[in-house]
Design a protein around this motif. Structure first.
Motif, PDB file in Angstrom:
ATOM      1  N   TYR A 143      75.881   5.836  22.482  1.00 35.43           N
ATOM      2  CA  TYR A 143      76.831   5.408  23.510  1.00 35.43           C
ATOM      3  C   TYR A 143      77.303   3.993  23.209  1.00 35.43           C
ATOM      4  N   SER A 144      78.595   3.759  23.319  1.00 34.91           N
ATOM      5  CA  SER A 144      79.151   2.432  23.060  1.00 34.91           C
ATOM      6  C   SER A 144      80.221   2.093  24.084  1.00 34.91           C
ATOM      7  N   ILE A 145      80.418   0.782  24.278  1.00 31.24           N
ATOM      8  CA  ILE A 145      81.472   0.264  25.150  1.00 31.24           C
ATOM      9  C   ILE A 145      82.303  -0.724  24.340  1.00 31.24           C
ATOM     10  N   ASN A 146      83.613  -0.533  24.350  1.00 29.30           N
ATOM     11  CA  ASN A 146      84.515  -1.452  23.667  1.00 29.30           C
ATOM     12  C   ASN A 146      85.333  -2.183  24.725  1.00 29.30           C
ATOM     13  N   TRP A 147      85.124  -3.493  24.834  1.00 23.81           N
ATOM     14  CA  TRP A 147      85.856  -4.310  25.790  1.00 23.81           C
ATOM     15  C   TRP A 147      87.112  -4.853  25.110  1.00 23.81           C
ATOM     16  N   HIS A 148      88.268  -4.233  25.429  1.00 20.12           N
ATOM     17  CA  HIS A 148      89.548  -4.699  24.903  1.00 20.12           C
ATOM     18  C   HIS A 148      90.009  -5.857  25.786  1.00 20.12           C
ATOM     19  N   ALA A 149      89.594  -7.061  25.403  1.00 18.63           N
ATOM     20  CA  ALA A 149      89.773  -8.218  26.280  1.00 18.63           C
ATOM     21  C   ALA A 149      91.190  -8.777  26.248  1.00 18.63           C
ATOM     22  N   ILE A 150      91.857  -8.697  25.096  1.00 21.73           N
ATOM     23  CA  ILE A 150      93.191  -9.271  24.940  1.00 21.73           C
ATOM     24  C   ILE A 150      94.149  -8.173  24.499  1.00 21.73           C
ATOM     25  N   GLN A 151      95.283  -8.080  25.169  1.00 22.88           N
ATOM     26  CA  GLN A 151      96.244  -7.014  24.900  1.00 22.88           C
ATOM     27  C   GLN A 151      97.619  -7.617  24.650  1.00 22.88           C
ATOM     28  N   PHE A 152      98.297  -7.097  23.604  1.00 23.75           N
ATOM     29  CA  PHE A 152      99.638  -7.553  23.264  1.00 23.75           C
ATOM     30  C   PHE A 152     100.592  -6.371  23.351  1.00 23.75           C
ATOM     31  N   ASP A 153     101.470  -6.389  24.350  1.00 26.99           N
ATOM     32  CA  ASP A 153     102.485  -5.351  24.477  1.00 26.99           C
ATOM     33  C   ASP A 153     103.475  -5.767  25.556  1.00 26.99           C
ATOM     34  N   HIS A 154     104.219  -4.784  26.097  1.00 27.11           N
ATOM     35  CA  HIS A 154     105.223  -5.066  27.118  1.00 27.11           C
ATOM     36  C   HIS A 154     104.608  -5.227  28.506  1.00 27.11           C
ATOM     37  N   GLU A 155     103.303  -4.962  28.653  1.00 27.80           N
ATOM     38  CA  GLU A 155     102.650  -5.077  29.953  1.00 27.80           C
ATOM     39  C   GLU A 155     102.278  -6.532  30.257  1.00 27.80           C
ATOM     40  N   ASP A 156     101.818  -6.761  31.498  1.00 30.70           N
ATOM     41  CA  ASP A 156     101.371  -8.081  31.910  1.00 30.70           C
ATOM     42  C   ASP A 156     100.204  -8.533  31.034  1.00 30.70           C
ATOM     43  N   GLU A 157     100.133  -9.844  30.777  1.00 29.65           N
ATOM     44  CA  GLU A 157      99.117 -10.371  29.868  1.00 29.65           C
ATOM     45  C   GLU A 157      97.697 -10.227  30.402  1.00 29.65           C
ATOM     46  N   HIS A 158      97.547  -9.945  31.689  1.00 32.47           N
ATOM     47  CA  HIS A 158      96.218  -9.840  32.278  1.00 32.47           C
ATOM     48  C   HIS A 158      95.643  -8.416  32.228  1.00 32.47           C
ATOM     49  N   VAL A 159      96.377  -7.474  31.634  1.00 34.38           N
ATOM     50  CA  VAL A 159      95.882  -6.101  31.518  1.00 34.38           C
ATOM     51  C   VAL A 159      94.743  -6.060  30.489  1.00 34.38           C
ATOM     52  N   TRP A 160      93.663  -5.358  30.826  1.00 34.74           N
ATOM     53  CA  TRP A 160      92.556  -5.189  29.887  1.00 34.74           C
ATOM     54  C   TRP A 160      91.931  -3.818  30.090  1.00 34.74           C
ATOM     55  N   GLN A 161      91.034  -3.442  29.181  1.00 31.59           N
ATOM     56  CA  GLN A 161      90.509  -2.071  29.193  1.00 31.59           C
ATOM     57  C   GLN A 161      89.064  -2.032  28.732  1.00 31.59           C
ATOM     58  N   LEU A 162      88.294  -1.104  29.318  1.00 29.08           N
ATOM     59  CA  LEU A 162      86.980  -0.721  28.822  1.00 29.08           C
ATOM     60  C   LEU A 162      87.080   0.681  28.223  1.00 29.08           C
ATOM     61  N   GLU A 163      86.609   0.816  27.006  1.00 30.67           N
ATOM     62  CA  GLU A 163      86.629   2.112  26.329  1.00 30.67           C
ATOM     63  C   GLU A 163      85.182   2.568  26.108  1.00 30.67           C
ATOM     64  N   HIS A 164      84.810   3.678  26.712  1.00 31.84           N
ATOM     65  CA  HIS A 164      83.472   4.250  26.566  1.00 31.84           C
ATOM     66  C   HIS A 164      83.540   5.402  25.562  1.00 31.84           C
ATOM     67  N   ALA A 165      82.535   5.514  24.709  1.00 35.22           N
ATOM     68  CA  ALA A 165      82.465   6.619  23.756  1.00 35.22           C
ATOM     69  C   ALA A 165      81.019   7.081  23.640  1.00 35.22           C
ATOM     70  N   PHE A 166      80.817   8.386  23.464  1.00 36.64           N
ATOM     71  CA  PHE A 166      79.454   8.910  23.400  1.00 36.64           C
ATOM     72  C   PHE A 166      79.377  10.128  22.501  1.00 36.64           C
ATOM     73  N   LEU A 167      78.172  10.385  22.012  1.00 36.00           N
ATOM     74  CA  LEU A 167      77.845  11.597  21.254  1.00 36.00           C
ATOM     75  C   LEU A 167      76.429  11.990  21.616  1.00 36.00           C
ATOM     76  N   MET A 168      76.271  13.211  22.093  1.00 34.01           N
ATOM     77  CA  MET A 168      74.956  13.706  22.497  1.00 34.01           C
ATOM     78  C   MET A 168      74.675  15.030  21.779  1.00 34.01           C
ATOM     79  N   LYS A 169      73.463  15.133  21.221  1.00 32.20           N
ATOM     80  CA  LYS A 169      73.057  16.369  20.557  1.00 32.20           C
ATOM     81  C   LYS A 169      71.913  17.019  21.312  1.00 32.20           C
TER      82      LYS A 169
END
Length: 243
Positions: A143-169
Protein backbone atom coordinates in the motif's frame (compact mmCIF):
# COMPACT_ATOMS: atom_id res chain seq x y z
CA UNK A 1 -7.97 14.15 -31.68
CA UNK A 2 -9.47 12.18 -34.51
CA UNK A 3 -10.15 8.48 -34.40
CA UNK A 4 -7.27 7.90 -36.83
CA UNK A 5 -4.82 9.74 -34.57
CA UNK A 6 -6.05 7.87 -31.52
CA UNK A 7 -5.42 4.52 -33.18
CA UNK A 8 -1.99 5.72 -34.25
CA UNK A 9 -1.23 6.74 -30.68
CA UNK A 10 -2.22 3.28 -29.45
CA UNK A 11 0.02 1.66 -32.07
CA UNK A 12 2.93 3.90 -31.04
CA UNK A 13 2.60 2.85 -27.38
CA UNK A 14 2.51 -0.82 -28.32
CA UNK A 15 5.67 -0.37 -30.41
CA UNK A 16 7.45 1.35 -27.53
CA UNK A 17 6.42 -1.48 -25.22
CA UNK A 18 7.83 -4.10 -27.59
CA UNK A 19 11.09 -2.24 -28.08
CA UNK A 20 11.47 -1.68 -24.33
CA UNK A 21 10.95 -5.37 -23.66
CA UNK A 22 13.52 -6.30 -26.31
CA UNK A 23 16.22 -4.08 -24.79
CA UNK A 24 15.30 -4.59 -21.14
CA UNK A 25 18.45 -6.53 -20.32
CA UNK A 26 20.65 -3.67 -21.54
CA UNK A 27 18.85 -0.60 -20.16
CA UNK A 28 16.23 -1.65 -17.61
CA UNK A 29 16.71 -3.55 -14.35
CA UNK A 30 13.16 -4.95 -14.23
CA UNK A 31 9.62 -4.14 -15.22
CA UNK A 32 6.26 -5.26 -16.51
CA UNK A 33 3.63 -4.27 -19.06
CA UNK A 34 0.00 -5.33 -18.98
CA UNK A 35 -2.75 -4.76 -21.54
CA UNK A 36 -6.37 -4.87 -20.34
CA UNK A 37 -9.39 -5.13 -22.65
CA UNK A 38 -12.94 -4.68 -21.31
CA UNK A 39 -15.66 -5.80 -23.77
CA UNK A 40 -18.33 -5.54 -21.04
CA UNK A 41 -19.24 -2.46 -18.98
CA UNK A 42 -22.36 -2.39 -16.86
CA UNK A 43 -23.49 1.27 -16.95
CA UNK A 44 -21.00 3.63 -18.59
CA UNK A 45 -20.07 2.36 -22.03
CA UNK A 46 -17.71 5.26 -22.72
CA UNK A 47 -15.53 4.40 -19.73
CA UNK A 48 -12.03 3.13 -20.51
CA UNK A 49 -12.22 0.12 -22.83
CA UNK A 50 -8.48 -0.58 -23.14
CA UNK A 51 -5.89 0.14 -20.44
CA UNK A 52 -2.13 -0.27 -20.77
CA UNK A 53 0.04 -0.18 -17.64
CA UNK A 54 3.83 -0.15 -17.58
CA UNK A 55 6.38 -0.21 -14.75
CA UNK A 56 10.17 -0.01 -15.10
CA UNK A 57 13.03 0.20 -12.60
CA UNK A 58 16.36 1.81 -13.45
CA UNK A 59 19.72 2.27 -11.80
CA UNK A 60 20.28 4.91 -9.10
CA UNK A 61 16.85 4.28 -7.51
CA UNK A 62 14.80 5.69 -10.38
CA UNK A 63 11.55 4.08 -11.53
CA UNK A 64 8.78 4.77 -14.02
CA UNK A 65 5.07 3.97 -14.04
CA UNK A 66 2.41 4.83 -16.59
CA UNK A 67 -1.20 4.04 -17.34
CA UNK A 68 -3.02 4.85 -20.57
CA UNK A 69 -6.78 4.55 -20.98
CA UNK A 70 -8.58 4.45 -24.34
CA UNK A 71 -12.33 4.81 -24.76
CA UNK A 72 -15.08 5.82 -27.19
CA UNK A 73 -16.54 9.24 -26.36
CA UNK A 74 -19.74 8.31 -28.22
CA UNK A 75 -20.29 5.40 -25.89
CA UNK A 76 -20.83 2.72 -28.51
CA UNK A 77 -18.71 0.29 -26.48
CA UNK A 78 -17.23 -1.15 -29.67
CA UNK A 79 -13.48 -1.71 -29.43
CA UNK A 80 -12.63 -0.44 -32.97
CA UNK A 81 -14.28 2.93 -32.20
CA UNK A 82 -11.63 4.19 -29.77
CA UNK A 83 -11.17 7.94 -30.17
CA UNK A 84 -10.37 9.38 -26.72
CA UNK A 85 -7.47 8.77 -24.37
CA UNK A 86 -6.03 9.67 -20.97
CA UNK A 87 -2.48 8.91 -19.92
CA UNK A 88 -0.66 9.32 -16.61
CA UNK A 89 3.14 9.34 -16.70
CA UNK A 90 5.14 9.03 -13.45
CA UNK A 91 8.85 9.33 -12.78
CA UNK A 92 9.99 8.48 -9.24
CA UNK A 93 13.26 8.66 -7.31
CA UNK A 94 13.79 6.80 -4.04
CA UNK A 95 15.60 9.18 -1.67
CA UNK A 96 17.83 6.44 -0.16
CA UNK A 97 18.35 2.70 -0.29
CA UNK A 98 15.56 0.89 1.58
CA UNK A 99 13.72 4.19 2.18
CA UNK A 100 9.90 4.10 1.98
CA UNK A 101 9.87 7.60 0.42
CA UNK A 102 10.20 8.67 -3.20
CA UNK A 103 10.14 12.07 -4.89
CA UNK A 104 7.65 12.01 -7.77
CA UNK A 105 6.84 13.85 -10.97
CA UNK A 106 3.52 13.14 -12.66
CA UNK A 107 2.10 14.37 -15.98
CA UNK A 108 -1.47 13.83 -17.20
CA UNK A 109 -2.39 14.17 -20.89
CA UNK A 110 -5.87 13.73 -22.32
CA UNK A 111 -8.25 14.41 -25.18
CA UNK A 112 -8.97 18.10 -25.74
CA UNK A 113 -7.19 21.41 -25.24
CA UNK A 114 -5.93 23.20 -22.10
CA UNK A 115 -6.49 20.23 -19.80
CA UNK A 116 -3.02 18.72 -19.33
CA UNK A 117 -1.71 18.57 -15.76
CA UNK A 118 1.70 18.25 -14.06
CA UNK A 119 2.38 17.49 -10.40
CA UNK A 120 5.28 17.28 -7.96
CA UNK A 121 4.97 15.18 -4.83
CA UNK A 122 6.20 12.59 -2.35
CA UNK A 123 5.25 8.90 -2.40
CA UNK A 124 5.23 6.84 0.79
CA UNK A 125 5.29 3.03 0.54
CA UNK A 126 3.85 1.90 3.86
CA UNK A 127 4.86 -1.73 3.27
CA UNK A 128 8.51 -0.56 3.39
CA UNK A 129 8.03 1.29 6.71
CA UNK A 130 9.32 -0.65 9.72
CA UNK A 131 6.49 0.29 12.08
CA UNK A 132 3.78 -1.28 9.89
CA UNK A 133 5.52 -3.50 7.31
CA UNK A 134 5.17 -6.66 9.43
CA UNK A 135 1.43 -6.22 9.75
CA UNK A 136 0.98 -5.53 6.03
CA UNK A 137 3.14 -8.55 5.16
CA UNK A 138 0.79 -10.77 7.14
CA UNK A 139 -2.08 -9.41 5.07
CA UNK A 140 -0.03 -9.90 1.86
CA UNK A 141 -0.75 -6.23 1.15
CA UNK A 142 1.33 -3.52 -0.52
CA UNK A 143 0.00 0.00 0.00
CA UNK A 144 1.31 3.45 -0.90
CA UNK A 145 0.20 7.08 -0.72
CA UNK A 146 1.41 9.69 -3.19
CA UNK A 147 0.94 13.28 -1.99
CA UNK A 148 0.76 15.46 -5.12
CA UNK A 149 1.56 18.65 -3.25
CA UNK A 150 2.18 21.03 -6.17
CA UNK A 151 0.07 21.12 -9.32
CA UNK A 152 0.65 23.02 -12.57
CA UNK A 153 -2.35 23.41 -14.87
CA UNK A 154 -5.37 25.62 -15.60
CA UNK A 155 -6.82 25.00 -12.12
CA UNK A 156 -6.31 27.10 -8.98
CA UNK A 157 -2.80 26.86 -7.55
CA UNK A 158 -4.12 25.50 -4.25
CA UNK A 159 -5.49 22.27 -5.78
CA UNK A 160 -3.74 19.13 -4.50
CA UNK A 161 -4.32 15.38 -4.48
CA UNK A 162 -3.74 12.19 -2.51
CA UNK A 163 -3.26 9.09 -4.64
CA UNK A 164 -3.70 5.71 -2.92
CA UNK A 165 -2.52 2.48 -4.56
CA UNK A 166 -2.62 -1.11 -3.33
CA UNK A 167 -1.95 -4.73 -4.27
CA UNK A 168 -3.24 -7.62 -2.19
CA UNK A 169 -2.64 -11.33 -2.79
CA UNK A 170 -4.38 -14.37 -1.35
CA UNK A 171 -1.86 -17.26 -1.15
CA UNK A 172 -4.06 -19.06 1.40
CA UNK A 173 -6.74 -19.32 -1.32
CA UNK A 174 -4.77 -19.36 -4.58
CA UNK A 175 -1.53 -17.89 -5.87
CA UNK A 176 -3.46 -17.00 -9.04
CA UNK A 177 -5.76 -14.53 -7.27
CA UNK A 178 -5.11 -10.84 -6.52
CA UNK A 179 -6.86 -7.56 -5.77
CA UNK A 180 -5.30 -4.28 -6.88
CA UNK A 181 -6.41 -0.72 -7.39
CA UNK A 182 -6.11 2.97 -6.73
CA UNK A 183 -8.07 5.94 -5.43
CA UNK A 184 -7.31 9.54 -6.44
CA UNK A 185 -8.65 12.00 -3.84
CA UNK A 186 -8.56 15.65 -4.99
CA UNK A 187 -8.95 18.75 -2.81
CA UNK A 188 -9.74 22.46 -3.36
CA UNK A 189 -11.07 22.22 -6.91
CA UNK A 190 -13.70 24.73 -8.01
CA UNK A 191 -16.51 22.30 -8.84
CA UNK A 192 -20.29 22.50 -9.48
CA UNK A 193 -22.56 21.80 -6.51
CA UNK A 194 -23.55 18.48 -8.10
CA UNK A 195 -20.02 17.14 -7.55
CA UNK A 196 -18.62 16.34 -4.05
CA UNK A 197 -16.18 18.88 -2.60
CA UNK A 198 -13.39 16.29 -2.53
CA UNK A 199 -14.14 13.96 -5.46
CA UNK A 200 -12.69 10.47 -5.70
CA UNK A 201 -11.79 8.56 -8.86
CA UNK A 202 -10.84 4.96 -8.21
CA UNK A 203 -10.75 1.36 -9.37
CA UNK A 204 -10.51 -1.99 -7.65
CA UNK A 205 -9.52 -4.87 -9.93
CA UNK A 206 -10.07 -8.49 -8.95
CA UNK A 207 -7.93 -10.71 -11.14
CA UNK A 208 -7.40 -14.43 -11.60
CA UNK A 209 -4.62 -15.90 -13.74
CA UNK A 210 -6.18 -18.34 -16.20
CA UNK A 211 -2.99 -19.62 -17.86
CA UNK A 212 0.50 -18.31 -18.62
CA UNK A 213 0.22 -14.50 -18.73
CA UNK A 214 -3.54 -14.27 -19.29
CA UNK A 215 -5.84 -13.10 -16.48
CA UNK A 216 -9.60 -12.75 -16.16
CA UNK A 217 -10.35 -9.38 -14.55
CA UNK A 218 -13.35 -7.57 -13.11
CA UNK A 219 -13.19 -3.93 -12.04
CA UNK A 220 -15.36 -1.84 -9.78
CA UNK A 221 -14.96 1.81 -10.82
CA UNK A 222 -15.90 5.06 -9.09
CA UNK A 223 -15.84 8.48 -10.77
CA UNK A 224 -17.39 11.22 -8.65
CA UNK A 225 -16.81 13.83 -11.37
CA UNK A 226 -19.77 12.31 -13.20
CA UNK A 227 -23.14 13.74 -12.25
CA UNK A 228 -24.82 10.36 -12.75
CA UNK A 229 -23.69 6.76 -13.09
CA UNK A 230 -20.89 7.38 -10.62
CA UNK A 231 -20.27 3.63 -10.29
CA UNK A 232 -19.42 1.21 -13.05
CA UNK A 233 -18.34 -2.42 -13.43
CA UNK A 234 -16.09 -3.65 -16.23
CA UNK A 235 -15.19 -7.25 -17.08
CA UNK A 236 -12.45 -8.37 -19.42
CA UNK A 237 -9.05 -9.97 -19.96
CA UNK A 238 -5.52 -8.90 -19.12
CA UNK A 239 -2.26 -9.99 -20.74
CA UNK A 240 0.82 -9.28 -18.60
CA UNK A 241 4.50 -9.91 -19.18
CA UNK A 242 7.37 -9.08 -16.85
CA UNK A 243 11.15 -9.16 -16.99
Amino acid sequence: MTRKVSKGFLLLILCIVCVSKGYAEDFIKSGFVDVNVYPYQSKVSNDNTITINAFLTFANRFSYFSLTNFSDKKGSGRLPDLDTFFTEQNLRWQIAENSPFELTVQSNFRQGADNDRHRLGVRWALNKSDFISGFLDKLHLKYSINWHAIQFDHEDEHVWQLEHAFLMKFPYLSDRLYLSGFADHTFNEDLPNTIPNHPVVGEAQLGFRLFDNVHAVAEYRVNEYRRSDVNNIAVGLEYKFAW
